[in-house]
Design a protein around this motif. Structure first.
Motif, PDB file in Angstrom:
ATOM      1  N   VAL A 257       0.878  -1.196  -0.036  1.00 43.37           N
ATOM      2  CA  VAL A 257       0.050   0.092  -0.072  1.00 43.37           C
ATOM      3  C   VAL A 257       0.997   1.236  -0.095  1.00 43.37           C
ATOM      4  N   GLU A 258       0.452   2.270  -0.858  1.00 45.42           N
ATOM      5  CA  GLU A 258       1.455   3.326  -1.081  1.00 45.42           C
ATOM      6  C   GLU A 258       0.493   4.688  -0.519  1.00 45.42           C
ATOM      7  N   ILE A 259       1.117   5.304   0.259  1.00 51.38           N
ATOM      8  CA  ILE A 259       0.816   6.569   0.686  1.00 51.38           C
ATOM      9  C   ILE A 259       1.512   7.828   0.332  1.00 51.38           C
ATOM     10  N   ARG A 260       0.690   8.814  -0.629  1.00 52.60           N
ATOM     11  CA  ARG A 260       1.551   9.708  -1.280  1.00 52.60           C
ATOM     12  C   ARG A 260       0.955  11.215  -0.889  1.00 52.60           C
ATOM     13  N   ILE A 261       1.902  11.927  -0.307  1.00 49.00           N
ATOM     14  CA  ILE A 261       1.621  13.213   0.294  1.00 49.00           C
ATOM     15  C   ILE A 261       1.996  14.407  -0.773  1.00 49.00           C
ATOM     16  N   TYR A 262       1.207  15.110  -1.399  1.00 52.03           N
ATOM     17  CA  TYR A 262       1.816  15.902  -2.548  1.00 52.03           C
ATOM     18  C   TYR A 262       2.130  17.272  -1.973  1.00 52.03           C
ATOM     19  N   ASN A 263       3.192  17.704  -2.347  1.00 50.70           N
ATOM     20  CA  ASN A 263       3.760  19.051  -1.959  1.00 50.70           C
ATOM     21  C   ASN A 263       2.840  20.154  -2.297  1.00 50.70           C
ATOM     22  N   SER A 264       3.189  21.512  -1.867  1.00 46.15           N
ATOM     23  CA  SER A 264       2.243  22.710  -2.163  1.00 46.15           C
ATOM     24  C   SER A 264       2.529  23.045  -3.534  1.00 46.15           C
ATOM     25  N   LEU A 265       3.677  22.747  -4.308  1.00 48.27           N
ATOM     26  CA  LEU A 265       3.847  23.258  -5.587  1.00 48.27           C
ATOM     27  C   LEU A 265       3.295  22.169  -6.780  1.00 48.27           C
ATOM     28  N   SER A 266       2.843  20.917  -6.323  1.00 45.69           N
ATOM     29  CA  SER A 266       2.566  19.895  -7.202  1.00 45.69           C
ATOM     30  C   SER A 266       1.292  20.403  -7.811  1.00 45.69           C
ATOM     31  N   SER A 267       0.785  19.720  -8.841  1.00 42.71           N
ATOM     32  CA  SER A 267      -0.378  19.989  -9.745  1.00 42.71           C
ATOM     33  C   SER A 267      -1.734  19.595  -9.180  1.00 42.71           C
ATOM     34  N   TYR A 268      -1.402  18.729  -7.940  1.00 41.28           N
ATOM     35  CA  TYR A 268      -2.931  18.294  -7.153  1.00 41.28           C
ATOM     36  C   TYR A 268      -3.267  19.132  -6.176  1.00 41.28           C
TER      37      TYR A 268
END
Length: 268
Positions: A257-268
């Protein structure tokens, strides 16, 4: 005293107005002719405008300034996707060379994204080591996100989506870490090996991986203050292996199981 005789008003417009009007018509025709003979590379224009927007904040909403476009119509956040169009040699996907200024701006954006992800990863790794979880969780990062990978065998029994009792303590600690990034988009992905399902509740690996991602999602939402609107979950089945499925060791690594935390500069 003799009175001044009023100037005689001649009928029609003064002669100078006719000359001026002719001049304006000629100038208009000249510029229309120039415009009709010119061509505008809309894609290059949008890319340059997006670059200036990031650097100098000239435009505030992308499309409201220069029209809809795949790169900037949704605002500055779309700048993060420009690396899909420009590679490290300064060329677009179609091979056309872009200006050095635009290529340099894109490199600066990508560098800023990578630096933020790296800082996040370092802080998360420290938190994981403090909790003695470094043997259970692997940490990686990209320009877009920091990824925590949890072994499937740690969380679930074979063919099951029910969290194991021993996994709950680990997820509690992961939840504390995730709460520090509650304002970021978080994504939970379930992955399996390529062994077909047989005699189990789920008919295929797609359903199994989706069920496992949902189980982790439900537990974290129920035990933390994370906003469900900021947390996504999905099952990726057997289609994104990280190891060779022909060996037992490889299949073990692929069940995860992968948990991704997107940074504030990402496109999400």
């Amino acid at each position: 005293m003799a009175k001044r005789k009023p100037d005689e008003v001649k009928p029609g417009a003064p002669a100078w107005q006719s000359t001026f009007a002719d001049l304006m018509n000629l100038l208009l025709c000249f510029f229309v002719l120039l415009f009709s003979m010119s061509t505008v590379d809309a894609q290059k224009f949008e890319m340059i405008a997006a670059s200036f927007n990031q650097t100098f904040s000239i435009f505030t909403a992308g499309a409201t300034a220069i029209g809809d476009g795949i790169l900037i119509s949704n605002g500055v956040s779309q700048l993060n996707e420009l690396d899909q169009y420009i590679n490290s040699t300064g060329k677009m996907d179609n091979g056309e060379v872009v200006s050095e200024d635009v290529a340099e701006a894109m490199e600066e954006i990508e560098q800023a994204q990578m630096e933020e992800s790296e800082q996040m990863a370092e802080m998360i790794e420290e938190a994981i080591e403090e909790r003695n979880l470094d043997g259970d969780i692997d940490v990686e990062f990209t320009t877009q996100y920091v990824q925590l990978t949890l072994k499937g065998s740690l969380l679930f029994d074979s063919g099951s989506t029910e969290l194991k009792e021993g996994a709950l303590t680990v997820l509690d600690q992961v939840g504390v870490i995730l709460e520090s990034y509650a304002g970021s988009t978080i994504e939970i992905e379930g992955h399996t090996d390529n062994v077909p399902m047989s005699g189990a509740k789920y008919s295929n690996n797609d359903e199994l991986s989706s069920g496992r991602a949902l189980s982790v999602f439900n537990y974290l939402i129920g035990t933390t203050n994370l906003d469900p609107a900021m947390v996504k979950h999905s099952g990726r089945g057997e289609y994104m292996p990280v190891a060779d499925n022909s060996t037992p060791e490889g299949r073990t690594m692929n069940r995860r199981v992968e948990i991704r935390i997107y940074n504030s500069l990402s496109s999400y």
